[in-house]
Design a protein around this motif. Structure first.
Motif, PDB file in Angstrom:
ATOM      1  N   GLU A 183      38.047  41.303  37.768  1.00  0.00           N
ATOM      2  CA  GLU A 183      37.623  42.200  38.838  1.00  0.00           C
ATOM      3  C   GLU A 183      38.123  41.687  40.177  1.00  0.00           C
ATOM      4  OE1 GLU A 183      33.453  42.912  38.832  1.00  0.00           O
ATOM      5  OE2 GLU A 183      33.430  43.920  36.893  1.00  0.00           O
ATOM      6  N   SER A 221      36.390  48.357  47.971  1.00  0.00           N
ATOM      7  CA  SER A 221      35.972  48.710  46.610  1.00  0.00           C
ATOM      8  C   SER A 221      36.100  47.514  45.677  1.00  0.00           C
ATOM      9  CB  SER A 221      36.831  49.862  46.067  1.00  0.00           C
ATOM     10  OG  SER A 221      36.773  50.977  46.926  1.00  0.00           O
ATOM     11  N   ARG A 222      35.143  47.419  44.761  1.00  0.00           N
ATOM     12  CA  ARG A 222      35.241  46.411  43.697  1.00  0.00           C
ATOM     13  C   ARG A 222      35.681  47.124  42.427  1.00  0.00           C
ATOM     14  NH1 ARG A 222      31.019  41.496  42.413  1.00  0.00           N
ATOM     15  NH2 ARG A 222      31.930  40.803  40.434  1.00  0.00           N
ATOM     16  N   ILE A 223      36.833  46.722  41.897  1.00  0.00           N
ATOM     17  CA  ILE A 223      37.400  47.409  40.733  1.00  0.00           C
ATOM     18  C   ILE A 223      37.592  46.426  39.591  1.00  0.00           C
ATOM     19  CG2 ILE A 223      38.598  49.089  42.203  1.00  0.00           C
ATOM     20  CD1 ILE A 223      41.201  47.523  41.552  1.00  0.00           C
ATOM     21  N   ASP A 224      37.745  46.987  38.368  1.00  0.00           N
ATOM     22  CA  ASP A 224      38.099  46.160  37.219  1.00  0.00           C
ATOM     23  C   ASP A 224      39.577  46.342  36.902  1.00  0.00           C
ATOM     24  OD1 ASP A 224      38.369  48.585  35.914  1.00  0.00           O
ATOM     25  OD2 ASP A 224      36.481  48.393  34.793  1.00  0.00           O
ATOM     26  N   SER A 232      38.600  51.076  37.429  1.00  0.00           N
ATOM     27  CA  SER A 232      37.268  51.666  37.575  1.00  0.00           C
ATOM     28  C   SER A 232      36.540  50.996  38.733  1.00  0.00           C
ATOM     29  CB  SER A 232      36.464  51.489  36.285  1.00  0.00           C
ATOM     30  OG  SER A 232      37.129  52.115  35.200  1.00  0.00           O
ATOM     31  N   LYS A 240      33.487  49.580  40.569  1.00  0.00           N
ATOM     32  CA  LYS A 240      32.194  49.025  40.193  1.00  0.00           C
ATOM     33  C   LYS A 240      31.219  48.994  41.360  1.00  0.00           C
ATOM     34  CE  LYS A 240      33.499  48.072  35.998  1.00  0.00           C
ATOM     35  NZ  LYS A 240      32.902  48.777  34.837  1.00  0.00           N
ATOM     36  N   ASP A 241      31.741  48.918  42.565  1.00  0.00           N
ATOM     37  CA  ASP A 241      30.871  48.833  43.741  1.00  0.00           C
ATOM     38  C   ASP A 241      31.695  49.211  44.967  1.00  0.00           C
ATOM     39  OD1 ASP A 241      28.727  48.410  45.370  1.00  0.00           O
ATOM     40  OD2 ASP A 241      28.619  46.233  45.075  1.00  0.00           O
TER      41      ASP A 241
END
Length: 563
Positions: free
Chosen positions: A311, A323-326, A330, A332-333
């Motif tokens: 992430e 943005s927090r992504i994987d 996607s 996530k936060d």
């Protein structure tokens, strides 16, 4: 026999008293006053004494008195006995029938020998001694220089090997902390889910109690219990404990292994002097591998800060959200920086929390985002705006601050790096020992990363160079991109350092990454893998590069491989 003395006015005094001399004994070569002339004659009455006026004195050889015959002067030299003799000596034992010569001849011969020896000493021996002394001084200087160099080399090797050992165990510590954070985060998340279930169950039980206590038939008939939904608890998270092994082989080699990371410390002995030779089991790949391409909603990914191995926090052009992504893209936060101003830069603290800088009107700040909201950590001084930032291993914050002046428009004046310890300024890096600015003035930012050896590696976009300073702020070296032989001028942006002290910097105009060792030696260029105008850059816990591009995507690149 006392020597004649001279007063302060250069008056020659008698050698027997302190009166001024008026006479001189040519035979004995002594000065005499009027009173002491008779004393002198009586003392040497058996010898001839040529007493003259002092002004008529003559310099001549003084014959010694004979030690065997009082009142006699030695005017000859016994060659057999090598001793001065008088006439009586020559007529009696032990000098009778010995070969003799005039003492004046002996004197002249010895005088000439002395002159010759003196000349030889002056012309040959003294220059030889001086040359030998100079040679010794040069040898001492060479020896001192040699041992100074030896000491420097030893200290350099000591530091280098200590750094290599530190790199290995820093990597182990980093991997251990990463696994710890991942596992604790999963367990804490699972604990939260279970606590929520317990809370819901308790609410249901309270509702059931109220219904059971009611006398109304409708309450019982209309009540639908939801206890069935609690039949299955949330699944336990998959907790993976890292495997760590450390083995000694014949007390000579220490093999260290944690998951995919391996290192060997080899102890070799030469003349009973042990040394450690660390070897990590990875090298730069000839051809890097794009592990994944992550699509994003940003036209250009400006900032990336990895969290663990899968992430990352990201932000991009024309967007006020972080943005927090994987790895699949996607979200996530999301952390919003407000309706008007977007983030300048982002980083992740050692605890895994998001850190970002922002300029809101005339106020520049650094904020920390975590569960429950944001917290303001640092307020930049007036006219200074916070730009790029990074978190160090010790938890300090390195912040690029830029000074602006207003002359019909904003003009950037100075660039500096400030270290904040416990959110308070503890160090400024802007000038060298001569008071000259280390970083160039201009609109571009200073991107930075702390290396494992404590160096601060700075990408100076205004000077188009990488500047590396030590912990005290002293410049160690600069890199101008020339060794990479790119088509366009070097255009550095984001910069990171890996577990092997290697320095990686994006080259925006040449669509590539430059990799240097910790001393600034160019090692490799990473290009040809779809990194168009790379800007954002970060490293995940697996040592892979996350590269933000202009093509609305992030490339995850593997660039190290086992030997």
């Amino acid at each position: 026999m006392a020597a004649a003395k001279a007063s302060a006015e250069d008056v020659i005094t008698c050698y027997l008293c302190d009166n001024s001399s008026k006479h001189f004994c040519n035979s004995c070569q002594v000065s005499l006053c009027e009173t002491c002339v008779k004393k002198h004659r009586d003392e040497f009455k058996s010898l001839s004494n040529e007493i003259v006026n002092f002004l008529e004195r003559e310099s001549q050889v003084v014959f010694p008195g004979c030690k065997d015959h009082a009142g006699q002067r030695c005017e000859a030299h016994c060659i057999n006995c090598y001793a001065p003799v008088c006439v009586k000596c020559m007529l009696s034992d032990p000098h009778k029938d010995h070969k003799v010569e005039k003492l004046t001849d002996t004197f002249e011969r010895r005088r000439q020998e002395t002159i010759s020896k003196t000349a030889e000493i002056k012309e040959k021996f003294i220059p030889k001694c001086k040359k030998e002394n100079t040679d010794i001084e040069n040898a001492m200087s060479r020896a001192k220089s040699h041992f100074d160099d030896l000491g420097k080399k030893c200290n350099s090797l000591r530091k280098s090997w200590h750094q290599e050992v530190d790199v290995i165990f820093d990597k182990i510590d980093f991997l251990s902390k990463t696994f710890k954070d991942q596992n604790l985060n999963r367990l804490q998340g699972h604990q939260t889910e279970i606590q929520n279930v317990i809370s819901d169950v308790n609410e249901t039980l309270e509702t059931n109690d109220r219904v059971l206590q009611s006398n109304k038939l409708s309450d019982i008939n209309n009540y639908l219990s939801n206890l069935n939904k609690f039949a299955n608890l949330p699944e336990n998270p998959d907790i993976k404990m890292p495997r760590f092994e450390a083995k000694m082989n014949h007390e000579k080699e220490l093999h260290i292994e944690m998951e995919n990371y391996r290192a060997t410390l080899t102890q070799s002995s030469e003349s009973d002097v042990p040394c450690l030779t660390p070897k990590t089991a990875v090298v730069l790949m000839d051809e890097v591998k794009v592990v994944s391409t992550i699509p994003t909603n940003y036209d250009h990914v400006y900032g990336i800060a990895c969290v663990g191995e899968a992430e990352a926090w990201i932000f991009g052009e024309h967007d006020n959200n972080i943005s927090r992504i994987d790895m699949h893209g996607s979200v996530k936060d999301i952390v919003s920086t407000g309706p008007r101003y977007g983030p300048k830069a982002i980083s992740v603290t050692n605890e895994g929390n998001l850190l970002y800088s922002i300029s809101e009107a005339l106020l520049g700040t650094v904020k920390l985002a975590r569960t429950g909201g944001t917290e303001q950590l640092i307020i930049a001084p007036p006219y200074w705006t916070p730009e790029q930032l990074c978190c160090t291993r010790s938890g300090d914050i390195l912040l690029n601050e830029k000074f602006w002046i207003w002359v019909f428009r904003h003009i950037p004046k100075d660039n500096r790096i400030v270290r904040y310890h416990n959110n308070k300024k503890s160090q400024e890096i802007d000038k060298d020992g001569n008071g000259v600015s280390i970083f160039m003035k201009g609109p571009g930012s200073l991107y930075m990363s702390e290396n494992n050896n404590g160096d601060i590696c700075v990408s100076d976009s205004n000077a188009r160079s990488v500047v590396v300073v030590d912990q005290t702020g002293k410049v160690r070296f600069r890199y101008d991109g020339v060794p990479a032989r790119r088509k366009s001028p070097f255009d550095p942006k984001y910069i990171v350092t890996d577990a092997y002290n290697q320095i990686i910097v994006t080259d925006y105009s040449n669509n590539c990454l430059h990799i240097l060792n910790q001393n600034g030696q160019f090692l490799k260029c990473v290009d040809g893998c779809g990194i168009e105008n790379p800007k954002g850059l970060s490293l995940d816990s697996k040592g892979r590069l996350w590269v933000g591009t202009k093509s609305k995507s992030i490339k995850i690149i593997k660039y190290m491989a086992p030997e």
